[in-house]
Structures are given as C-alpha cells and as structure tokens.
Design an enzyme around this catalytic site. Structure first.
Site, short mmCIF file in Angstrom:
data_model
loop_
_atom_site.label_atom_id
_atom_site.label_comp_id
_atom_site.label_asym_id
_atom_site.label_seq_id
_atom_site.Cartn_x
_atom_site.Cartn_y
_atom_site.Cartn_z
N ASP A 156 -7.82 -41.82 15.87
CA ASP A 156 -6.54 -41.50 16.51
C ASP A 156 -6.54 -41.97 17.97
OD1 ASP A 156 -8.23 -39.58 17.55
OD2 ASP A 156 -6.90 -37.87 17.15
N SER A 157 -7.66 -42.59 18.40
CA SER A 157 -7.67 -43.33 19.67
C SER A 157 -6.60 -44.42 19.62
CB SER A 157 -9.05 -43.95 19.93
OG SER A 157 -9.53 -44.62 18.78
N LYS A 162 -11.83 -37.90 8.84
CA LYS A 162 -12.58 -37.25 9.93
C LYS A 162 -11.69 -36.18 10.55
CE LYS A 162 -13.25 -39.15 14.20
NZ LYS A 162 -12.61 -38.11 15.06
N GLU A 183 -11.76 -33.00 13.82
CA GLU A 183 -12.47 -32.45 14.97
C GLU A 183 -12.74 -30.96 14.78
OE1 GLU A 183 -10.42 -33.37 18.64
OE2 GLU A 183 -10.32 -35.52 18.16
N ASP A 221 -8.83 -40.88 10.58
CA ASP A 221 -8.89 -39.72 11.48
C ASP A 221 -7.66 -38.84 11.24
OD1 ASP A 221 -10.27 -38.44 13.45
OD2 ASP A 221 -9.76 -39.87 15.05
N GLU A 274 -19.62 -36.60 20.17
CA GLU A 274 -18.94 -37.30 21.26
C GLU A 274 -19.30 -36.67 22.61
OE1 GLU A 274 -14.81 -38.26 20.81
OE2 GLU A 274 -14.68 -39.01 22.88
O1 KIV Z 1 -10.38 -41.64 17.60
C1 KIV Z 1 -11.48 -42.17 17.79
O2 KIV Z 1 -11.60 -43.37 18.05
C2 KIV Z 1 -12.66 -41.32 17.69
C3 KIV Z 1 -13.97 -41.92 18.12
C4 KIV Z 1 -14.04 -41.94 19.57
C5 KIV Z 1 -15.11 -41.20 17.51
O3 KIV Z 1 -12.56 -40.19 17.32
#
Ligand code: KIV
Length: 267
Positions: free
Chosen positions: A47-48, A116, A118, A86, A185
């Site tokens: 989600d970056s 993924k 959090e 994510d 992280e």
């Molecule tokens: O969203 C992302 O790119 C991430 C990584 C930094 C692990 O969660």
C-alpha cells in the site's frame, strides 16, 4: 526447463537452509515482468502505492479498489514470484467477515497468492481465521505505516527491552496463528536478529538490519526515485530520477529544435 514457482513452502525452506529471501514491491505489469526475470522471490503489491505512485502523503487513503487494480496488473506480469497483496487501511478492521471477504477478493478476483496485513498479537485471531479459510497471510510488525494518524510520526521499534519483548510476542502470536512469514519494519537490528532466531517462520526486514531471513525494499527507493525523503535504510541501485529527467529534457529539446522525429521515425 520448467520454471520453478515460488510458494510459501519455498520461503520456509529457504529459512531452514539459511538462504536469504529477496523481495521487492511492485505496482504494475512491466515491473512485475522484470522482477520475474531478475529472480526475485516475492513481490509485494504494497500500500506504499499510495505514496510512491498515487501521490498521497501516507498510506491511509489507499482503497481496496486501488489495491485490486494494481494487484491485477502485477499478477498479469508474473509467472514465477509469490505475489502478496497488501490489505489497505480499514479493509480488515470493521469485522472479521469483511476482512475475510476482502482478503478473498485479492485471491479470487486479483490472482494474488497471499495477503499481508499490519499488526501483531491483536491481529493474530484474524490471521488464524484467514489461514483456516485457505488464505496465506504475511504478517507485518514493528513500524506500522497505517497507524500514522494515531502515532503522529514514523519511529523505530524494539530499541528498549519492553518494546523488544512486545515485538517477540507479536512475532510468536503470528507464527502460532499460521502466518507464513512476517515483515519486520524499522525494528532495531538486535531485536530483529533475536526474533529471527526465535521463530520458525521467515522474517523479512525493512530497516531492520542484516540478520533477518530476507529483505524487502520499496521499488522506488531501490531505483533512486526518492521524491522528498530518502529513508536511512534504503540503498539506491540506480539513479532513475536523473536518468528519467535527462530523457524528458532531451526529448523536449529535440522536439523543440526539430531533431525528433527524424526520417527513420516517419512513414
Ligand atoms: O506497503 C509496503 O510497501 C510495505 C513494505 C514497506 C513492507 O508494507
């Protein structure tokens, strides 16, 4: 020879064999194809995306629709890597039912191999339900970017004993819940190394030192496309910002002075 696909079992085996797991983020078809050719193990459609592609200040505004769209593009370019999607802000908090449905959409509609999310101990019961439903889950502990509004700043975790002990419990809870690996992280390197040694599932570090079982970087950081801030933990393996800017300026010059298109570009 048939291409060897990376699965969650491949990653666990790599940990047992002491081989490093190499992972990167990607958000589009073309990059996904290149990461396959480069032999990367796992692609995270992170989600970056919100910050490096969509221009948001943080990951909070990223939606399920954004993530599904980009996950599909990455999946279309993939043949070999493990693709992990994510789960964005609030897509797994409202209820377990909604969380399971959203996770299922990444698998069934977008073609991801895993999701993924959090969170540590508090997320473990949900992780267990997802795994029971057949959805592989990559955990994520330490600095949790989706907590930015609550926390006010991005901070390193696990520097003192109390914080390190809490991260241990998080990693163990995720392992017990059935997560196939966990992202650490911005965890202090000592704590990250100790966590890595104490769980059987692989740890994938970002800003968490060299002792993790694998590493992940945000694609744009690796390519030298930093924008405003260069994270301390990132290393640029190319200077694409300069390369791209030079190309755009050269194109502008040549269009303006008539050097492009030349005869060979014309019909
Ligand atoms: O969203 C992302 O790119 C991430 C990584 C930094 C692990 O969660």
């Amino acid at each position: 020879m048939r291409e060897q696909k990376v699965t969650v079992a491949t990653l666990k085996k790599k940990k047992r064999q002491g081989k490093k797991i190499v992972t990167l983020t990607a958000y589009d078809y073309f990059t996904s194809r290149l990461l396959n050719r480069a032999g990367i193990d796992l692609i995270l459609v992170g989600d970056s995306l919100g910050m490096v592609v969509l221009g948001y200040e943080n990951t909070v505004p990223v939606t399920m629709a954004d993530m599904l769209h980009h996950t599909r593009a990455v999946v279309r370019g993939n043949s070999r890597c493990l693709v992990v999607a994510d789960m964005p802000f609030l897509s797994y908090h409202i209820s377990d039912l909604e969380a399971l449905r959203n996770a299922g959409r990444f698998i069934q509609e977008a073609g991801a191999h895993a999701v993924k999310l959090e969170g540590g101990k508090e997320a473990a019961p949900l992780v267990k339900k997802m795994v029971r439903a057949g959805i592989p889950v990559l955990g994520h502990i330490g600095l949790l970017p989706q907590d930015i509004l609550k926390e006010g700043a991005y901070r390193v975790r696990g520097k003192d004993e109390r914080s390190a002990a809490s991260l241990f419990e998080d990693a163990r809870a995720l392992e017990e819940a059935g997560a196939f690996a966990v992202v650490l992280e911005c965890v202090a390197a000592k704590a990250a190394g100790e966590i890595t040694g104490s769980v059987k599932i692989p740890t994938i570090g970002i800003g968490s030192g060299a002792d993790c079982d694998g590493q992940i970087l945000v694609l744009h950081d690796l390519l030298g496309l930093y924008g405003e801030v260069k994270p301390k933990f990132a290393r640029a393996y190319a200077d694409l910002e300069k390369t791209m800017l030079d190309a755009f300026q050269a194109y502008k010059r040549e269009v303006e002075d008539g050097a492009f298109p030349a005869d060979e570009h014309s019909f």
